[in-house]
Motif scaffolding. Sequence first.
Motif, mmCIF file in Angstrom:
data_model
loop_
_atom_site.group_PDB
_atom_site.id
_atom_site.type_symbol
_atom_site.label_atom_id
_atom_site.label_comp_id
_atom_site.label_asym_id
_atom_site.label_seq_id
_atom_site.Cartn_x
_atom_site.Cartn_y
_atom_site.Cartn_z
ATOM 1 N N GLY A 119 0.796 -1.227 0.000
ATOM 2 C CA GLY A 119 0.000 0.000 0.000
ATOM 3 C C GLY A 119 0.827 1.276 0.000
ATOM 4 O O GLY A 119 0.319 2.329 0.388
ATOM 5 N N HIS A 120 2.042 1.225 -0.432
ATOM 6 C CA HIS A 120 2.923 2.401 -0.363
ATOM 7 C C HIS A 120 2.404 3.529 -1.268
ATOM 8 O O HIS A 120 1.978 3.268 -2.385
ATOM 9 N N ILE A 121 2.445 4.763 -0.758
ATOM 10 C CA ILE A 121 2.108 5.921 -1.597
ATOM 11 C C ILE A 121 3.237 6.949 -1.545
ATOM 12 O O ILE A 121 4.116 6.900 -0.680
ATOM 13 N N ALA A 122 3.187 7.890 -2.511
ATOM 14 C CA ALA A 122 4.122 9.016 -2.527
ATOM 15 C C ALA A 122 3.298 10.296 -2.672
ATOM 16 O O ALA A 122 2.197 10.281 -3.241
ATOM 17 N N LEU A 131 8.992 15.847 -3.717
ATOM 18 C CA LEU A 131 8.380 14.516 -3.706
ATOM 19 C C LEU A 131 8.770 13.802 -2.421
ATOM 20 O O LEU A 131 9.959 13.667 -2.114
ATOM 21 N N PHE A 132 7.762 13.356 -1.670
ATOM 22 C CA PHE A 132 7.999 12.550 -0.476
ATOM 23 C C PHE A 132 7.652 11.114 -0.840
ATOM 24 O O PHE A 132 6.477 10.781 -1.006
ATOM 25 N N LYS A 159 6.333 5.818 -12.569
ATOM 26 C CA LYS A 159 5.448 6.963 -12.283
ATOM 27 C C LYS A 159 6.253 8.137 -11.747
ATOM 28 O O LYS A 159 5.973 9.287 -12.049
ATOM 29 N N LEU A 160 7.225 7.838 -10.907
ATOM 30 C CA LEU A 160 8.026 8.904 -10.296
ATOM 31 C C LEU A 160 9.031 9.464 -11.298
ATOM 32 O O LEU A 160 9.328 10.656 -11.298
ATOM 33 N N ARG A 161 9.528 8.608 -12.169
ATOM 34 C CA ARG A 161 10.532 9.027 -13.156
ATOM 35 C C ARG A 161 9.964 10.037 -14.153
ATOM 36 O O ARG A 161 10.711 10.787 -14.773
#
Length: 257
Positions: A119-122, A131-132, A159-161
């Motif tokens: 369930g990890h989110i950013a 960005l955390f 997604k982060l890239r």
Amino acid sequence: MAEVLQIEQIPVLKDNYVYLVREPIEGMVGVVDPAVVEPVLERARTLGWRITHILNTHHHGDHVGGNLEIKQATGCTIVGPRADRARIPGIDIEVGDGENYRFGAAEAEVFDVPGHTRGHIAYWFAKADALFCGDTMFALGCGRLFEGTPQQMWTSLGKLRRLPDATRIYCAHEYTQSNARFALTVEPNNPELVARSHRIDDRRAQGLPTVPSLLGEEKQTNPFLRADQPRLAANVGLDAGDPVAVFAEVRRRKDVF
Ligand code: ZN
Ligand code: FE
């Protein structure tokens, strides 16, 4: 022009970073991943900031350990991943992929980034270029795959890239120096990586943090964002046509490094 978000970095435990984020217009103050209680309350007191929120990225104890005591001490609201609500102590507000969470006059876009945990989110504060990302991406690294597959983590990192190069990566651990040593084993001929590893050694020798880093430099040097680079694939004996297999192999090597 006023800052969109004021960010304070609190080193705790062996190598964790907790962040205090203050939105200056309405005075909202969030704690990102409170591993512990007293150092967080003390820093807030010193700054004269009143904690209104906790923003959790995932359920691990070194990220939620301070939730209940800080909530009791401050009456704050706890925000965390919908996909893992049962494992986030004291959760009040659930958020998930693509949602915008209003934090006073600031706004965080939420990404589901499973891999380290289910369930990890950013949280991406676009206007603050911040960005955390908890334990999903580290400076020159990524989190271990405790509850996810290489495919999931590669997709999450993808997604982060996609975010802008100027995005500052506020990850939750100071693992950079050992990550650099590992990264050099899979990309020894990457000149940006070699130069960066020297800068990291210099900073650590002075006792300075290497976090936040810039996403632009992660794209150039973080092997876990580069599994689709032909040179890196060749260095681990694989074909660049299957980045998930390359990612899995790089992750496997890191697990035993
Ligand atoms: Zn974790
Ligand atoms: Fe952690």
